[in-house]
Scaffold this active site. Structure first.
Site, PDB file in Angstrom:
ATOM      1  N   MET A 277       0.844  -1.172   0.000  1.00 23.71           N
ATOM      2  CA  MET A 277       0.000   0.000   0.000  1.00 23.71           C
ATOM      3  C   MET A 277       0.890   1.236   0.000  1.00 23.71           C
ATOM      4  O   MET A 277       1.270   1.738   1.040  1.00 23.71           O
ATOM      5  CB  MET A 277      -0.927  -0.046   1.213  1.00 23.71           C
ATOM      6  CG  MET A 277      -1.742   1.163   1.379  1.00 23.71           C
ATOM      7  SD  MET A 277      -3.084   1.125   2.587  1.00 23.71           S
ATOM      8  CE  MET A 277      -2.745  -0.176   3.697  1.00 23.71           C
ATOM      9  N   PRO A 278       1.265   1.747  -1.179  1.00 25.11           N
ATOM     10  CA  PRO A 278       2.129   2.931  -1.261  1.00 25.11           C
ATOM     11  C   PRO A 278       1.435   4.191  -0.744  1.00 25.11           C
ATOM     12  O   PRO A 278       0.230   4.360  -0.909  1.00 25.11           O
ATOM     13  CB  PRO A 278       2.421   3.067  -2.749  1.00 25.11           C
ATOM     14  CG  PRO A 278       2.076   1.754  -3.345  1.00 25.11           C
ATOM     15  CD  PRO A 278       1.007   1.161  -2.479  1.00 25.11           C
ATOM     16  N   TYR A 279       2.237   5.031  -0.143  1.00 24.51           N
ATOM     17  CA  TYR A 279       1.792   6.342   0.334  1.00 24.51           C
ATOM     18  C   TYR A 279       2.754   7.358  -0.254  1.00 24.51           C
ATOM     19  O   TYR A 279       3.951   7.314   0.023  1.00 24.51           O
ATOM     20  CB  TYR A 279       1.827   6.368   1.858  1.00 24.51           C
ATOM     21  CG  TYR A 279       1.499   7.708   2.470  1.00 24.51           C
ATOM     22  CD1 TYR A 279       0.191   8.064   2.745  1.00 24.51           C
ATOM     23  CD2 TYR A 279       2.508   8.623   2.771  1.00 24.51           C
ATOM     24  CE1 TYR A 279      -0.115   9.296   3.316  1.00 24.51           C
ATOM     25  CE2 TYR A 279       2.216   9.847   3.332  1.00 24.51           C
ATOM     26  CZ  TYR A 279       0.911  10.182   3.599  1.00 24.51           C
ATOM     27  OH  TYR A 279       0.615  11.385   4.158  1.00 24.51           O
TER      28      TYR A 279
ATOM     29  N   LYS B 289       2.395  -1.610  -8.518  1.00 27.62           N
ATOM     30  CA  LYS B 289       1.453  -1.437  -7.404  1.00 27.62           C
ATOM     31  C   LYS B 289       0.020  -1.271  -7.895  1.00 27.62           C
ATOM     32  O   LYS B 289      -0.236  -0.802  -8.998  1.00 27.62           O
ATOM     33  CB  LYS B 289       1.850  -0.217  -6.552  1.00 27.62           C
ATOM     34  CG  LYS B 289       3.196  -0.364  -5.881  1.00 27.62           C
ATOM     35  CD  LYS B 289       3.187  -1.513  -4.914  1.00 27.62           C
ATOM     36  CE  LYS B 289       4.500  -1.647  -4.172  1.00 27.62           C
ATOM     37  NZ  LYS B 289       4.513  -2.719  -3.202  1.00 27.62           N
TER      38      LYS B 289
ATOM     39  N   PHE C 252      -2.022   5.675  -2.137  1.00 33.58           N
ATOM     40  CA  PHE C 252      -2.516   6.932  -1.561  1.00 33.58           C
ATOM     41  C   PHE C 252      -1.577   8.076  -1.924  1.00 33.58           C
ATOM     42  O   PHE C 252      -0.364   7.944  -1.801  1.00 33.58           O
ATOM     43  CB  PHE C 252      -2.620   6.816  -0.035  1.00 33.58           C
ATOM     44  CG  PHE C 252      -3.599   5.768   0.397  1.00 33.58           C
ATOM     45  CD1 PHE C 252      -4.924   6.089   0.582  1.00 33.58           C
ATOM     46  CD2 PHE C 252      -3.191   4.452   0.585  1.00 33.58           C
ATOM     47  CE1 PHE C 252      -5.838   5.114   0.959  1.00 33.58           C
ATOM     48  CE2 PHE C 252      -4.097   3.476   0.966  1.00 33.58           C
ATOM     49  CZ  PHE C 252      -5.422   3.809   1.154  1.00 33.58           C
TER      50      PHE C 252
END
Length: 68
Positions: free
Chosen positions: A1-3, A35, A41
């Site tokens: 879950m990249p931010y 991703k 996000f």
């Protein structure tokens, strides 16, 4: 879950430009790291130029000098 956290100066960035940043940053994560865009996000912080410095000066002062 990249931010992804993007910080920019608050200098009249339009909603369309922000959407392009979100779309582009998300696409970069998809292209480079594979991703899922649904779990990527992106947060954009707009910082007043008085609160952003380059070298020894506030960006506000730099922009005023550039305008002259």
């Amino acid at each position: 879950m990249p931010y992804i956290h993007i910080k920019i100066t608050d200098e009249g960035v339009t909603n369309a430009q922000k959407q392009s940043l979100i779309k582009g940053a998300t696409q970069l994560m998809v292209d480079v790291l594979g991703k899922n865009p649904q779990t990527t996000f992106v947060v954009i912080d707009e910082v007043p130029t008085d609160n952003w410095g380059i070298g020894f000066e506030q960006v506000t002062a730099l922009r005023l000098r550039q305008a002259q």
